[in-house]
Design an enzyme around this catalytic site. Structure first.
Site, PDB file in Angstrom:
ATOM      1  N   SER A 115       0.813  -1.213   0.000  1.00 58.26           N
ATOM      2  CA  SER A 115       0.000   0.000   0.000  1.00 58.26           C
ATOM      3  C   SER A 115       0.846   1.262   0.000  1.00 58.26           C
ATOM      4  O   SER A 115       1.578   1.525  -0.949  1.00 58.26           O
ATOM      5  CB  SER A 115      -0.954  -0.042   1.206  1.00 58.26           C
ATOM      6  OG  SER A 115      -1.915   0.966   1.127  1.00 58.26           O
TER       7      SER A 115
ATOM      8  N   ASP B 274      -2.318   6.377  -3.549  1.00 65.98           N
ATOM      9  CA  ASP B 274      -1.173   5.738  -2.907  1.00 65.98           C
ATOM     10  C   ASP B 274      -0.698   4.581  -3.777  1.00 65.98           C
ATOM     11  O   ASP B 274      -1.174   4.386  -4.903  1.00 65.98           O
ATOM     12  CB  ASP B 274      -1.516   5.283  -1.491  1.00 65.98           C
ATOM     13  CG  ASP B 274      -2.482   4.104  -1.457  1.00 65.98           C
ATOM     14  OD1 ASP B 274      -3.250   3.947  -2.427  1.00 65.98           O
ATOM     15  OD2 ASP B 274      -2.484   3.354  -0.468  1.00 65.98           O
TER      16      ASP B 274
ATOM     17  N   ASP C 150      -5.786   2.337  -3.402  1.00 65.90           N
ATOM     18  CA  ASP C 150      -7.027   2.201  -2.644  1.00 65.90           C
ATOM     19  C   ASP C 150      -7.280   3.418  -1.754  1.00 65.90           C
ATOM     20  O   ASP C 150      -8.286   3.485  -1.046  1.00 65.90           O
ATOM     21  CB  ASP C 150      -7.063   0.903  -1.827  1.00 65.90           C
ATOM     22  CG  ASP C 150      -5.982   0.813  -0.759  1.00 65.90           C
ATOM     23  OD1 ASP C 150      -5.105   1.714  -0.696  1.00 65.90           O
ATOM     24  OD2 ASP C 150      -5.991  -0.172   0.013  1.00 65.90           O
TER      25      ASP C 150
END
Length: 447
Positions: A103, A242, A246
């Site tokens: 992430s 990012d 998400d």
């Protein structure tokens, strides 16, 4: 195997260190394959997506080996956003979806996120069962039943088309100038494509991944670069995603940053006016600003708080039958369209609101004045439980007493990094800083 594998959002760690090793990825793939290939037939399939980290090649290959060894057929999507994996798991009738990504973390980290056949992240029970299988001996299938692997060349295109369908029919972004920062991550191809096909003028940032520059001074965790580009180019809007897309942070035409709380406030109000917000409820975490809660209450709406993590948000949304939620960090979950946070789709709906209202981003991205909030993180040392210290407990109790009636305090361990997070809110900024810094000082004495 030592310790719990699954954290707040899948399995995560530093690449080539436990648990993010090729060996563990192979075992996780085999365990997941054994768990989801329940009837023993050869028709089971799993889709695997990834972001742009260098270690993604290693983990993708290891997962594929483990999955095929237990008879699963693997469909390789290549670099696509995390929400695209949720969508394609359902669309392609897969039994399992996997996203390889850490992430918003730096390139040296990586992670493995699992999605069930419904496109939602796995339940605690499924994760516990996979961990149980990993800890034992995993029996491979007979040679004739080994799975196959195939690369899906149009995976990104499928998601591009779906993202556009979430907007009202006929929506066009002609005349809109947008700075788009893809964090050198998973959306570096699909996000610019969507905006361009809808007619926007796209100024691209963070679209040259090299394996080690994901999230590096760009994206939603470093939005100032995008803000400067908005001012430099006279853009109408800045969109910062990012590494796995998400999350989204919005930049208005004045270069001001709007976090997930402001985006959720806008959507909740608009959806409520259109009678689309189920039960008048928005789901957000304990980190969301008190100003958001007050804004909702002022419009007859309710904020339902959960533990930190978009997975917890989604679980609560599904339990309550609610369709809008998210996190201050920029996860915006709209279950009418996606099974997890989707930064690109959230940005599209912000743009659609601008087109529909003919209002600038600066008016739409500031629904409420945030209560002053301060967050500090302290990196922890393995084996030292800072929060069990008597002096730290005493400092926390004293801080809560000082904030009683005028603010709130939240202290938690990060589920994705070796950090303890100290967050407080208070109208008195002097008291706010004193409280947070005092707790951090006591923690540092223990560490």
């Amino acid at each position: 195997m030592s310790g719990k594998l699954f954290g707040t959002d899948g399995v995560r760690g530093t690449a080539n260190s436990y648990p993010m090793t090729a060996d563990m990825a192979l075992k996780l793939g085999a365990a997941a394959g054994r768990h989801f290939r329940r009837d023993g037939s050869n028709g089971h399939r799993v889709v695997i997506g990834k972001d742009t980290r260098l270690s993604g090649y290693m983990i993708e290959t290891a997962l594929t080996a483990g999955l095929t060894s237990t008879g699963m057929n693997v469909l390789l999507l290549g670099p696509v956003p995390t929400p695209a994996v949720g969508f394609l798991t359902r669309s392609m009738r897969a039994d399992l979806g996997i996203m390889i990504s850490a992430s918003h973390n730096a390139h040296q980290d990586n992670g493995i996120k699992f999605f069930g056949p419904d496109g939602f992240k796995l339940s605690d029970a499924d994760e516990a069962e996979i961990e149980r299988i990993v800890s034992g001996a995993i029996t491979p299938v007979q040679p004739a039943n080994i799975g196959r692997a195939k690369r899906i060349e149009d995976a990104g295109g499928r998601y591009v088309e779906y993202a556009k369908t979430t907007l009202p029919r006929g929506t066009q972004l002609s005349g809109m100038k947008v700075v788009l920062d893809c964090a050198n991550g998973a959306a570096y191809k699909v996000a610019p494509q969507v905006l361009w096909e809808l007619g926007a003028e796209v100024i691209k940032v963070g679209v040259e991944p090299n394996g080690t520059n994901i999230n590096l001074d760009c994206g939603s965790t470093h939005p100032r670069h995008c803000a400067a580009k908005v001012l430099e180019t006279g853009a109408d809007l800045g969109i910062t995603l990012d590494g796995d897309a998400d999350r989204v942070i919005i930049i208005d035409e004045r270069g001001q940053i709007a976090d997930g709380d402001q985006i959720m406030a806008l959507f909740a109000h608009r959806w409520a006016l259109a009678d689309r917000l189920h039960d008048g409820v928005l789901v957000a975490t304990v980190m969301s600003n008190l100003g958001l809660e007050r804004f909702l209450q002022g419009h007859g709406l309710r904020l339902e708080r959960t533990a930190v993590g978009d997975r917890h948000v989604v679980e609560r949304m599904r339990q309550g039958g609610w369709n809008l939620g998210g996190e201050q960090s920029g996860h915006i979950v709209m279950t009418d369209y996606a099974t997890t946070g989707d930064g690109l789709i959230a940005a599209l709906h912000f743009l659609a609101a601008m087109m529909e209202t003919q209002k600038p981003a600066s008016l739409l991205a500031r629904s409420f004045d945030p209560v002053p909030q301060m967050l500090r993180n302290l990196r922890t040392v393995p084996g030292v439980d800072i929060l069990s210290s008597d002096q730290v407990k005493a400092a926390i109790d004293a801080a809560k007493a000082r904030l009683d009636g005028c603010g709130r305090l939240l202290i938690r361990k990060s589920g994705t990094e070796p950090l303890v997070r100290v967050m407080a809110e208070c109208e008195d900024e002097g008291l706010l800083a004193d409280v947070v810094n005092g707790i951090i000082a006591e923690m540092e004495n223990v560490a």
